[in-house]
Enzyme design. Structure first.
Site, PDB file in Angstrom:
ATOM      1  N   ASP A 271       2.875  -4.232-104.347  1.00 33.36           N
ATOM      2  CA  ASP A 271       2.086  -5.276-105.313  1.00 33.36           C
ATOM      3  C   ASP A 271       2.728  -6.266-105.412  1.00 33.36           C
ATOM      4  O   ASP A 271       3.863  -6.804-105.079  1.00 33.36           O
ATOM      5  CB  ASP A 271       2.013  -4.193-106.853  1.00 33.36           C
ATOM      6  CG  ASP A 271       3.503  -4.616-107.375  1.00 33.36           C
ATOM      7  OD1 ASP A 271       4.530  -3.896-106.564  1.00 33.36           O
ATOM      8  OD2 ASP A 271       3.622  -4.638-108.538  1.00 33.36           O
ATOM      9  N   GLU A 272       1.665  -7.307-106.002  1.00 34.36           N
ATOM     10  CA  GLU A 272       1.909  -8.784-106.504  1.00 34.36           C
ATOM     11  C   GLU A 272       2.876  -9.630-105.249  1.00 34.36           C
ATOM     12  O   GLU A 272       3.450 -10.250-105.570  1.00 34.36           O
ATOM     13  CB  GLU A 272       2.652  -8.671-107.620  1.00 34.36           C
ATOM     14  CG  GLU A 272       1.792  -8.089-108.633  1.00 34.36           C
ATOM     15  CD  GLU A 272       2.581  -8.215-110.082  1.00 34.36           C
ATOM     16  OE1 GLU A 272       1.846  -8.389-111.085  1.00 34.36           O
ATOM     17  OE2 GLU A 272       3.736  -8.030-110.092  1.00 34.36           O
ATOM     18  N   LEU A 273       2.234  -9.392-103.886  1.00 32.79           N
ATOM     19  CA  LEU A 273       2.883 -10.298-102.995  1.00 32.79           C
ATOM     20  C   LEU A 273       2.100 -11.668-103.162  1.00 32.79           C
ATOM     21  O   LEU A 273       1.069 -11.870-103.437  1.00 32.79           O
ATOM     22  CB  LEU A 273       2.314  -9.986-101.566  1.00 32.79           C
ATOM     23  CG  LEU A 273       3.004  -8.615-101.032  1.00 32.79           C
ATOM     24  CD1 LEU A 273       2.517  -8.236 -99.832  1.00 32.79           C
ATOM     25  CD2 LEU A 273       4.294  -8.773-100.833  1.00 32.79           C
TER      26      LEU A 273
END
Length: 601
Positions: A343-345
């Site tokens: 998540d949230e790269l």
């Protein structure tokens, strides 16, 4: 034969007639519970269980006996019925007198069909519980895991008579099973550390609530508290030597959960949220780990929160480390699911990687989704080789700027954004989903922002909100405000708008406590009793037999359950003034719950 015929007659009566009121109000509410007229039934002082020899069942029986005899639970408020007619009138418990024809329950016989079934996703958790009259009751289940749930129900319907005795108020027939197989809580132990005792207490409360998954978000970019044999230096990024989970600690948590029917689902987020620990092995496999997360100059913004750090996707040394870690942690955790994050790269983070920069030069048509796919193509086979089913956050599929191009259909996606909209997108594409919508199920929301030196709070007006608008805390407030009340959690239909085919892809849901503003001091009050609302939602739903939401009756049930949690040492937060609890439905929004649903438009 005579006993069998008697039981059939009593069963028919309890199904066909409206029974007299009882005071107990178990949570989660069973799928089907029918009270009869016969009672009260007293527990004999030598009350026991007849059961097959099994260590899990033996331990559960001992816990149940200890609870019912030590608690001597007396319902705080006795309500006559759950009728929509207002108001309900308090009634008194049946008092024992010398003239009573006392019925004694001497034992409950537990019949488990198959003890060999392992604790895993989709295991049969159904049970039946029958107390027809006196002498011997019965619990039947296909697996020991169903029997554990039956015992949890039993310890809520056994109460004090007020004179030192324990009773079950009436004959009762319960047929019960969960609506969803995955019913969990995520706890982040990386932003702030929790001692093992907190984890065990949380598992106890999950089991009491018939929840079956403890999702352990054990590491993140801020700290790495887990001891590994392959890379012992990683705990150099624990907060202190006293804030580390040894492998014996982990095994204790796993064993403790298994005895209570709670699976321990580990999460090791990658390639994002990765700095702590990895930099102790080789700083070269971490990109932007030493950068400022920059809100001053947005082109240099490298993370959604401090501290930045993502695994370098192109550096080949990354994959040797990742493979070794996956091999070790999947051997420690027996759970069949393995959560790999994703998540949230942040694209800007890779501006600090010489390897990624060179790769883009050598592949001028490549995009960030190609970069995400590069990582997925290498890590997916590593996890599959361990015979685990992979769980990832929905970002790997739905991120607006950094999704992978081809996510295998056997990957379970955990959804946290856009509520039912993203659940719809995921299930329509044929993926299984675990729902953790931030708008409904994030327990850390509504406490304000935690970033310091935040000039966005420098406002002396009400942030422009009109009268009647929800106050979202202003631009400096909690990103997922407002606070998620138990009612917001309970009223959320996680399969709303889905087709029947899409609904089959919904495995269940998890509440989540991210720990930027939580630690041992506030853990209980942030998790409980709100998570119990999710427990009932996933076990038996939020609607009555007519299809109306049963939040009116749930108010009394969750208030009572909160009192039980507190009595058992869980610092669950109060939900209302005690006056509301002691005066059932006097604090309802409407006098009559059958009025049309309130229109908030």
């Amino acid at each position: 034969m005579i006993n069998l015929l008697y039981c059939i007659v009593v069963l028919i009566i309890t199904r066909c007639l409206l029974a007299e009121a009882v005071s107990v109000n178990p949570l989660p509410k069973p799928r089907s519970i029918q009270w009869g007229y016969v009672g009260p039934i007293y527990l004999h002082r030598s009350f026991t269980f007849f059961r097959q020899p099994n260590p899990i069942l033996e331990a559960a029986v001992e816990r149940t006996l200890n609870l019912i005899w030590s608690e001597q639970w007396k319902p705080r408020v006795i309500v006559q019925s759950e009728s929509p007619n207002y108001p309900p009138f308090p009634i008194n418990l049946t008092k024992r007198t010398d003239d009573d024809n006392i019925r004694l329950l001497t034992a409950i016989s537990i019949d488990v069909k198959d003890f060999s079934v392992h604790l895993q996703h989709g295991v049969d958790e159904s049970y039946t519980l029958d107390i027809f009259s006196d002498r011997i009751g019965t619990i039947t289940s296909k697996t020991v895991w169903g029997a554990l749930h039956a015992l949890q129900t039993l310890n809520q319907i056994v109460i004090s008579d007020g004179n030192g005795g324990l009773i079950i108020e009436k004959t009762v027939h319960i047929e019960d099973a969960p609506l969803y197989p995955h019913r969990g809580l995520l706890l982040d132990t990386a932003r702030n550390f929790y001692p093992v005792s907190d984890l065990l207490k949380t598992i106890d409360a999950l089991a009491w609530s018939k929840m079956n998954v403890f999702h352990w978000h054990i590491v993140d970019s801020q700290s790495w508290p887990l001891q590994l044999k392959s890379y012992p230096q990683m705990t150099g990024d624990a907060y202190s030597n006293n804030e580390i989970y040894s492998q014996s600690d982990v095994q204790q948590v796993i064993d403790y959960g298994r005895l209570r029917g709670v699976r321990i689902l580990p999460e090791f987020d990658m390639p994002g949220h990765a700095r702590a620990g990895y930099r102790q092995i080789d700083p070269d496999i971490v990109s932007c780990g030493d950068s400022w997360w920059s809100n001053d100059e947005w082109p240099y913004h490298t993370a959604v929160e401090p501290t930045p750090g993502q695994l370098d996707i192109i550096n080949q040394k990354t994959y040797k480390v990742v493979n070794n870690i996956i091999s070790e942690v999947t051997s420690i955790f027996t759970e069949k699911f393995f959560h790999a994050g994703f998540d949230e790269l942040n694209q800007n983070c890779y501006n600090y990687s010489k390897y990624v920069s060179e790769w883009f030069k050598e592949n001028p048509n490549a995009t960030y989704p190609d970069l995400a796919q590069y990582f997925l193509d290498r890590v997916y086979p590593m996890i599959k080789a361990t015979n685990k089913r992979i769980v990832m956050w929905e970002d790997v599929f739905l991120s607006p700027d950094f999704p992978a191009k081809d996510v295998p259909k056997d990957v379970i996606l955990q959804s946290w954004n856009e509520g039912v909209n993203n659940t719809k997108k995921i299930t329509a594409a044929g993926y299984d989903v675990i729902v953790s919508s931030a708008d409904f199920l994030y327990l850390d929301c509504g406490f304000g922002g935690w970033i310091s030196n935040d000039p966005r709070y420098n406002q002396n007006l009400n942030n422009g909100a009109a009268i009647g608008d929800f106050n979202w805390g202003g631009t400096g407030g909690s990103w997922c405000a407002p606070y998620k009340t138990w009612q917001r959690i309970y009223d959320y239909d996680i399969d709303y708008t889905l087709t029947d085919i899409e609904k089959k892809h919904v495995l269940g849901a998890e509440a989540a406590l991210w720990s930027e503003q939580s630690d041992s001091v506030v853990l209980d009050s942030k998790v409980w009793p709100r998570t119990a609302a999710l427990a009932e939602l996933l076990w038996s739903g939020n609607k009555d037999m007519s299809g109306r939401k049963r939040y009116r009756e749930m108010a009394q049930r969750i208030n009572e359950y909160r009192e039980r949690l507190v009595a058992r040492g869980v610092g669950a937060a109060p939900l209302q003034p005690k006056w509301c609890y002691k005066n059932p439905h006097a604090c309802d929004f409407f006098r009559n719950e059958t009025v049309p649903d309130y229109n908030l438009q």
